[in-house]
Each structure stands twice: as C-alpha cells, then as structure tokens.
Design an enzyme around this catalytic site. Structure first.
Site, PDB file in Angstrom:
ATOM      1  N   SER A 241       1.395  64.317  28.166  1.00 38.34           N
ATOM      2  CA  SER A 241       1.306  62.867  28.135  1.00 38.34           C
ATOM      3  C   SER A 241      -0.153  62.450  28.264  1.00 38.34           C
ATOM      4  O   SER A 241      -0.885  62.978  29.088  1.00 38.34           O
ATOM      5  CB  SER A 241       2.157  62.300  29.274  1.00 38.34           C
ATOM      6  OG  SER A 241       1.412  61.406  30.052  1.00 38.34           O
ATOM      7  N   LYS A 242      -0.520  61.509  27.405  1.00 43.12           N
ATOM      8  CA  LYS A 242      -1.910  61.052  27.399  1.00 43.12           C
ATOM      9  C   LYS A 242      -2.297  60.463  28.734  1.00 43.12           C
ATOM     10  O   LYS A 242      -3.447  60.503  29.141  1.00 43.12           O
ATOM     11  CB  LYS A 242      -2.111  59.974  26.322  1.00 43.12           C
ATOM     12  CG  LYS A 242      -2.383  60.545  24.975  1.00 43.12           C
ATOM     13  CD  LYS A 242      -2.961  59.488  24.045  1.00 43.12           C
ATOM     14  CE  LYS A 242      -3.019  60.087  22.648  1.00 43.12           C
ATOM     15  NZ  LYS A 242      -3.455  59.201  21.622  1.00 43.12           N
ATOM     16  N   ARG A 243      -1.311  59.869  29.403  1.00 47.14           N
ATOM     17  CA  ARG A 243      -1.627  59.201  30.654  1.00 47.14           C
ATOM     18  C   ARG A 243      -1.700  60.178  31.821  1.00 47.14           C
ATOM     19  O   ARG A 243      -2.563  60.094  32.654  1.00 47.14           O
ATOM     20  CB  ARG A 243      -0.627  58.077  30.935  1.00 47.14           C
ATOM     21  CG  ARG A 243      -1.039  56.769  30.283  1.00 47.14           C
ATOM     22  CD  ARG A 243      -0.043  55.669  30.572  1.00 47.14           C
ATOM     23  NE  ARG A 243       1.310  56.066  30.183  1.00 47.14           N
ATOM     24  CZ  ARG A 243       2.296  56.288  31.054  1.00 47.14           C
ATOM     25  NH1 ARG A 243       2.078  56.124  32.340  1.00 47.14           N
ATOM     26  NH2 ARG A 243       3.485  56.638  30.623  1.00 47.14           N
ATOM     27  N   LYS A 244      -0.749  61.142  31.857  1.00 48.38           N
ATOM     28  CA  LYS A 244      -0.659  61.988  33.043  1.00 48.38           C
ATOM     29  C   LYS A 244      -1.414  63.317  32.938  1.00 48.38           C
ATOM     30  O   LYS A 244      -1.884  63.842  33.925  1.00 48.38           O
ATOM     31  CB  LYS A 244       0.812  62.260  33.364  1.00 48.38           C
ATOM     32  CG  LYS A 244       1.516  61.019  33.866  1.00 48.38           C
ATOM     33  CD  LYS A 244       2.835  61.390  34.531  1.00 48.38           C
ATOM     34  CE  LYS A 244       3.934  60.435  34.150  1.00 48.38           C
ATOM     35  NZ  LYS A 244       4.947  60.978  33.264  1.00 48.38           N
TER      36      LYS A 244
END
Ligand code: GLU
Length: 483
Positions: A241-244
């Site tokens: 995930s790009k965020r995590k």
C-alpha cells in the site's frame, strides 16, 4: 528481422513505485535477453494527477537502476493526434458511437436491471457528435475475448460481462483503453509486460486492437502477447500500500541501497534464476531470464531480505568503490546527488578524507545500507561524540564496573604502544582484573569514545582516532558519570 519490442508505460502520478521498478526491470531483462527493443512511454494524459517532477523521477530512477531504454521517452500527451485519428476510424467503421446520456439518466434507467452498467441506450440512436456526447465502444453482443498471457495462460472474458465503455469523454479526453492500445499498436509492441492489476482492462485493449484491425484504411497489426506480472505483497500478504508500506524507489535510494543489489532483489520478485543462489549478477539475470518462468502467485517484497542482500553487495565492493558509493552520505557538499533533505553531522572542514579512507574498510564490513555509515563514523570527525543516553546509562552511568574500566584504561593507555592489537590485549587484561569478559570490558570504552554501543571494530577505531582524543574522551565520560 527485428526482435521483440517491449515498452514500459508508467503514469507520472507519484513517486516511482517498487512495483513499477520491477515491471521496468522485467521488460528490460526480456529485451536484453532476446536482443529486442525497450521503449519508454510516459503515459501523461491524466493532467490532473501528473506532475513534471514525477515524470523526471521516472527517468532518474531508471537511470539509477541502470535500465537504459532504446527508444523514447515518448510522451503520450504528444500522441493525441494518433488517438483521435484512431477514434475517427473506429467511428466510421461503426465500432464507436456517440452517447449523450447523463449519469443520472443512465442510473435511472438501469435501476433494478440484472446487469449493472450502461444499457446500450444510444447504440442505434445516431446521436450527433457534439461537446456533450462521449464516444462509447460497441462491445460485441456475443462471444468472448481471449487474452493470451504468457504467465497465466489463456484467460477468457465473455463479452456479456462488459458494458459499452467510454473511450473518448465528451470533453475530448481520450481514455486509457484506447490511448494505450493505439500507442502499443503504433509502436509495434510485440509483448506487453506489466502488473497484474492491469489484467481487467486488457480485454478492452484487445477489443480496441481487433476493431482497429477491422477498419478500412488501417493496416492490420498482429496482437501483442501479454505477460501480467504477479502482484507485490507485504509481510501480511496484502497488496503493497502506498500509504502504509515504503514503496518509493527514491526512498530506498536515499537509504543507501546499491542499484545492483536493488535490481538483483527486484529480479527475484516473481522469478528466480537457476540454482539457489540469491546474489546474481546482472549479466546472469539477462542470460537466464525467461518470461514463461515467471510465477503467478504474489511475490513478497521482503525489505529484510533485500537489506541483507544489499549488505552482501556492499561487502563485495572494492574499498575504492565503497568510498565512491558512500560519497553522497559522507561528503554531501561535493557530490552531484545527495539523499533527499539530507544533512550530515560534520562540516566540510571537520571531515578528513585521508582518515575516512582508513576508516571506510572497517564500516564496509558492518553496514547493510550506505545510509548507516554516517552515524557509525561521526565520532571520528566531531570534536566530541554524540552520546546515546541509554547506552551511557547502561555501560557507564549505571555500572560501577564500567566506570572502573574507564579509570583503569585511562591509566593503562597513557603509555601503551598505540596499535589495535596492544589496545585489544590491554583491554582484555584490564577486564580480567575486574572479572569482565572482553565484550563487557570494551563496552564502556566504546560508549565513552564513540557515544554508542554499536559501531566499527573498536580497537582499530581507537588506533585511527589516536591516543590523545581517546584519552580525552575516556576522561570526559568518567567525569560525566560522576558529576
Ligand atoms: N500507464 C498505465 C499505468 O501506469 C498503464 C501501464 C501499461 O499498460 O503498462 O498503470
């Protein structure tokens, strides 16, 4: 005779993702293995999400990875005329039709339908082309589209599961399925190698391609072969995930991964070279790479494993090459590239290149990334070491034997022959006098001199640092503990 033609077609909408790096690598390996051509096409048509810096980031990341392209970079935005010409040919042949339905009107009509999506309302209404009409592709009512995928085999997509999808919006924007297929076709791409996430749109592109082959005046072009690479997952087996998850290639470059190690590791994501060796040179990767050996199950992007491999690559460098590779981290003021937002603890005048040349082999053995080097060697260049409080409390402040070691070392080191081996022997003997094994005996010395309990080999470091500085730091730590 021309070999295969492959392309890497990223959209410049963010940092360069490790998944994109793996895709570009597999395209490059395939091209180099087969004597083919590697094309770079930047799909920059989403003007709202594109930024010039992302576009430059793609090129600099590819350069860093050593993945050279033979043609391009082509900008998809510059190929608009081709897309529009293809759309006109498709309209003339009846594959596209204008539709002026609003979203609300469609939703109202299809309420309660078994089949979701557009209901084909405008198919035969002969709607005028205008700025309020989009162009939709007439999906054949019957039959199916089969995608031949080198990795996954034949995948069948029945046409009745597709709505007549939009390929040109009413504002004139050409959408991905059309632009992508037209460009691949114009560029005579023979193999489309890309991430599995794009598999669902592939039948649309195949339909476009086949339709273009059936337009008057458009010479037919053989369909490409597809290869959809397995998804990358994290430790929890979830899609990265790009965020995590840290997924930006730039992030790993900043941390000091070597491009060769990074490429080697990426090559193992979904594919493996012969034998069970993990460290494989680029030339061997090129020689052994086969698309049909790529796995379909998700590949775990294991940062720990990559870091370990990077450490092996670092240790394999010659001392000169190591010094050159680590230059952006130790002398950021002089290197043409430096890690993002990076500052180093010492100043240019504090840094001593000759001393560093002697220190470098000591740390080369101990780091897994180049970015770990500065913290490990700062004590050589700073006037005083930066003391890690927890280490100080553990080995000196809260340990009477640690303080005793400092006192004894101060006396013993004053006239000792200043070499690593006599420092080692003397420390060992001092430890014995107070019942400490060497490992315990050297901890307070290391903390006093370097500020921390981890770092390069201690006695070699003391030899390089010199008697005067060593004694001054032992004294300072002693005083700090009693004050
Ligand atoms: N530009 C699209 C993407 O980055 C398509 C890539 C492709 O077809 O390979 O997702």
């Amino acid at each position: 005779m021309t070999g295969p033609r492959v392309r890497f077609a990223p959209s410049p909408t963010g940092y360069f993702h490790v998944g994109s790096a793996r895709t570009s690598l597999f395209n490059w390996l395939f091209a180099r293995q087969t004597g083919g051509t590697f094309v770079l096409r930047i799909e920059d048509t989403d003007t709202e999400r594109n930024r010039d810096e992302w576009h430059e980031g793609i090129i600099s990341a590819l350069r860093w990875l050593g993945l050279d392209f033979d043609e391009g970079p082509f900008l998809q935005s510059a190929l608009l005329a081709d897309h529009l010409a293809a759309a006109e040919a498709l309209v003339r042949a009846g594959h596209l039709y204008a539709c002026d339905c609003t979203r609300e009107a469609i939703d109202e009509r299809i309420k309660g339908n078994d089949k979701p999506g557009y209901d084909g309302y405008c198919r035969d209404r002969k709607v005028e082309r205008s700025s309020s009409a989009a162009l939709r592709f007439r999906v054949p009512d019957e039959g199916e589209t089969v995608v031949h995928d080198i990795i996954r085999g034949d995948i069948t997509f029945p046409h009745d599961s597709y709505e007549d999808f939009i390929v040109v919006k009413s504002n004139g924007t050409v959408l991905y399925p059309l632009a992508n297929a037209v460009d691949d076709r114009t560029m005579r791409i023979s193999h489309v190698i890309r991430g599995e996430d794009l598999l669902p749109t592939t039948p649309k592109q195949v339909m476009m391609w086949v339709a273009l082959n059936n337009c008057d005046g458009v010479p037919p072009v053989e369909l490409p072969q597809y290869a959809h690479l397995p998804m990358l997952v994290n430790e929890q087996r979830k899609k990265l995930s790009k965020r995590k998850d840290p997924v930006a290639v730039e992030h790993y470059r900043d941390l000091g991964y070597l491009p060769d190690a990074f490429v080697n590791y990426l090559a193992l994501l979904g594919w493996s070279p012969r034998g069970d060796q993990e460290m494989v040179e680029r030339a061997t990767l090129i020689e052994q790479f086969r698309l049909d050996d790529v796995a379909h199950s998700p590949a775990f992007f294991d940062v720990k494993k990559m870091t370990h491999l990077n450490g092996e690559y670092i240790r394999k460098l010659s001392p000169e090459a190591f010094i050159e590779c680590v230059d952006p981290w130790v002398r950021p003021w002089s290197s043409s590239w430096r890690p993002t937002d990076y500052t180093v603890a010492w100043t240019q005048s504090q840094f001593d290149p000759a001393l560093f040349a002697r220190v470098a082999p000591l740390v080369q053995e101990r780091v897994a990334t180049l970015g770990e080097v500065p913290a490990m060697i700062a004590f050589f260049f700073l006037d005083e070491p930066v003391i890690d409080e927890a280490s100080f409390a553990k080995s000196i402040g809260g340990d009477p034997l640690g303080r005793e070691m400092l006192t004894r070392a101060l006396a013993r080191f004053a006239d000792l022959e200043w070499t690593a081996s006599s420092l080692h022997d003397a420390t060992s003997a001092l430890g014995e006098q107070i019942g400490l094994a060497l490992r315990k005996a050297q901890a307070p010395l290391r903390c006093a001199v370097t500020g921390s309990l981890v770092g390069p080999p201690l006695f070699e470091s003391l030899e390089l640092l010199g008697r005067e500085k060593t004694l001054a730091r032992l004294r300072a730590a002693s005083e700090r503990a009693t004050s």
